[in-house]
Design an enzyme around this catalytic site. Structure first.
Site, PDB file in Angstrom:
ATOM      1  N   LYS A  84       0.851  -1.199   0.000  1.00 37.90           N
ATOM      2  CA  LYS A  84       0.000   0.000   0.000  1.00 37.90           C
ATOM      3  C   LYS A  84       0.882   1.243   0.000  1.00 37.90           C
ATOM      4  O   LYS A  84       1.930   1.261   0.665  1.00 37.90           O
ATOM      5  CB  LYS A  84      -0.888  -0.063   1.250  1.00 37.90           C
ATOM      6  N   SER A 159      -9.570   1.159   2.667  1.00 42.59           N
ATOM      7  CA  SER A 159      -8.721   1.958   1.816  1.00 42.59           C
ATOM      8  C   SER A 159      -7.615   1.156   1.125  1.00 42.59           C
ATOM      9  O   SER A 159      -7.016   1.631   0.162  1.00 42.59           O
ATOM     10  CB  SER A 159      -8.096   3.087   2.634  1.00 42.59           C
ATOM     11  N   SER A 183     -10.020  -1.173   6.836  1.00 45.60           N
ATOM     12  CA  SER A 183      -9.294  -1.017   5.569  1.00 45.60           C
ATOM     13  C   SER A 183      -8.510  -2.225   5.085  1.00 45.60           C
ATOM     14  O   SER A 183      -8.037  -2.239   3.953  1.00 45.60           O
ATOM     15  CB  SER A 183      -8.361   0.183   5.640  1.00 45.60           C
TER      16      SER A 183
HETATM   17  N1  GLN Z   1     -13.852   2.993   6.712  1.00 42.88           N
HETATM   18  C1  GLN Z   1     -12.749   3.627   7.275  1.00 42.88           C
HETATM   19  C2  GLN Z   1     -12.766   5.115   7.069  1.00 42.88           C
HETATM   20  O1  GLN Z   1     -13.171   5.580   6.043  1.00 42.88           O
HETATM   21  C3  GLN Z   1     -11.524   3.004   6.697  1.00 42.88           C
HETATM   22  C4  GLN Z   1     -10.334   3.606   7.250  1.00 42.88           C
HETATM   23  C5  GLN Z   1      -9.193   2.696   7.452  1.00 42.88           C
HETATM   24  O2  GLN Z   1      -9.317   1.622   8.031  1.00 42.88           O
HETATM   25  N2  GLN Z   1      -8.039   3.199   7.066  1.00 42.88           N
HETATM   26  O3  GLN Z   1     -12.380   5.829   7.929  1.00 42.88           O
END
Ligand code: GLN
Length: 476
Positions: A84, A159, A183
């Protein structure tokens, strides 16, 4: 005969050890897949073809001269992977999916990528993500939206969407993602692969572009549970550069007991996680998975857990508060482009987080959210007095169509409600494919007590061994 890029991580290691193929051949197979598929899938922001092949040649030389024992020192030698784009990679552009860091080349290496490099793996590229990890679809990437390989009209989740899509299309042997609240588990389940979110602190956050520092957890996205466990062995551990990393020792996350059944294992089924608005196709597959766990000998115990809807508010307030603080460093003076480059989602989160931290509102929001967080944590602790692991859907629905999330200003926070309680409590969770609905993969997750990754790995691995869902891939 499968192509080399289609092997699991453990199969590839075995093949390299036995010299059935070379790392150059393995790396070329992945690079070919990237060339064939990525113009459509758009999983990668940066591809490192030349450097990857150089590293593969070097790995082949080491395997040739030292033999299979070299894997004792370098457990990922010659294995191509993707990461990532929020992990700092020395000398390699690291954007975090944001225009602010569009041209940022870190002068240092994150602990996770450093450990993986030390273990001999080959970095093929950096994957797309929602900018600064804000979101659950990669639609918030400032560059482009990654496509779900099972249906390119749908999102891959986020994400860590680029990482999950890359694993699902066999562009690599495994990927690294990060999770603050969904995420890893979200995109892994929507792309039909395995994703492991370790306990908070189990894996160092050093060098990861911070989202919400009190929950950020790096972890693997892979083709099987065993692969994830193997990667966790490499990346876990105390790090002097991250004060919140765990002192807790571990021996080996790979399941060593070779039992076929789940006799004596108690699996909690939190009623509240099944009573929310779950798509029928997801609910049916989960019920079948639970039936399978029963047939395998597990005792399923229905229990009461705090309704996950309360975690949405807690997660939203904590996360946005920490976002507003963490993104303050991007002032355009020290590094990165100036603040006009923040996308809409980042601006929104900074503003709300600044509000919840400001004097007069801190007690009503941030401080209160922290208190409810403790209640959620205690609630889990109580549950784990009676059960070994919990089972729940990973996501309430299959991957939505691109653009659908526009209707929900809080899509990122709302859609991850089944992952947020365990995320704010710092607990580990793993998602594994458990079925198909409307042609799209469905994931079941197992949540464990703090630092009990071994238990969720044990149960999910046996489930995976008795089912074939992880072997079904998208039709490309
Ligand atoms: N759904 C979470 C958000 O939008 C995902 C974020 C994450 O885990 N980085 O904040």
């Amino acid at each position: 005969m499968r192509n080399l890029n289609e092997l699991t991580l453990l199969e590839a290691i075995d093949g390299l050890k036995k010299r059935e193929f070379t790392s150059v051949e393995l790396t070329n197979a992945c690079l070919r897949q990237i060339k064939n598929q990525d113009s459509q899938i758009k999983a990668l922001i940066t591809t490192l073809e030349e450097k990857a092949l150089e590293d593969a040649e070097q790995a082949d030389r080491a395997i040739k001269s030292e033999g299979a024992v070299v894997f004792e020192k370098k457990p990922l030698l010659g294995i191509p992977y993707v990461c990532k784009d929020n992990f700092s990679t020395k000398g390699i552009r690291t954007t975090a999916g944001s225009k602010v860091l569009e041209n940022y080349i870190p002068p240092f290496e994150s602990t996770v990528t450093g450990k993986i490099k030390e273990a001999g793996a080959i970095l093929l590229g950096k994957t797309n993500m929602d900018a600064f990890a804000h979101g659950s679809s990669t639609e918030n990437s400032d560059f482009f939206t990654t496509r779900n390989p099972w249906d390119v009209k749908r999102v891959p989740g986020g994400s860590s969407g680029g990482s999950a899509a890359a694993v699902s299309t066999n562009m690599c042997l495994f990927a690294i993602g990060s999770e603050t609240g969904g995420s890893i588990r979200g995109p892994a389940s929507w792309c039909g692969v395995t994703g492991l979110k370790p306990s908070y602190g189990r894996v160092s956050r050093y060098g990861v572009v911070a989202m919400a520092s009190s929950t950020d957890s790096p972890g693997p996205i892979s083709k099987t549970v065993e692969d994830s466990a193997y990667i966790l062995n490499v990346i876990a551990g105390k790090d002097s550069k991250d004060a919140t990393s765990s002192h807790e020792n571990f021996e080996n996350f790979l399941p060593t007991v070779n039992k076929k059944n789940l006799d004596g294992v108690k699996i909690g089924k939190p009623k509240s996680y099944f009573e929310i608005d779950i798509e029928p196709g997801v609910a049916e597959n989960l019920e079948r998975a639970i039936q399978k766990l029963k047939e395998m000998g597990a005792e399923i115990i229905e229990l009461d857990l705090i309704d996950p809807k309360y975690s949405i508010a807690v997660y939203t307030i904590l996360q946005r508060s920490e976002v507003s603080s963490n993104l303050a460093r991007f002032d355009g003076i020290r590094f990165g482009n100036d603040r006009t480059n923040f996308g809409f989602e980042a601006k929104k989160r900074i503003m709300l987080g600044t509000y919840t931290l400001s004097s007069g509102y801190y007690d009503a929001y941030y401080s209160k959210a922290q208190k409810v967080r403790t209640l959620i944590k205690n609630d889990f602790e109580k549950a784990f007095q009676n059960v070994d692991v919990l089972v729940a859907p990973s996501m309430p629905c299959i991957a939505p169509k691109i653009g659908e999330s526009d209707k929900f200003p809080m899509f990122g926070e709302l859609i991850d409600l089944l992952n947020e309680p365990s995320a704010v409590a710092g607990l580990p969770g793993i998602t594994v494919p458990c079925g198909i609905s409307e042609g799209m993969p469905v994931g079941a997750q197992f949540i464990g007590n703090f630092n009990c990754e071994d238990k969720i790995i044990y149960v999910s691995n046996l489930f995976q061994k008795e089912t074939d869902f992880h072997k079904i891939g998208p039709k490309l």
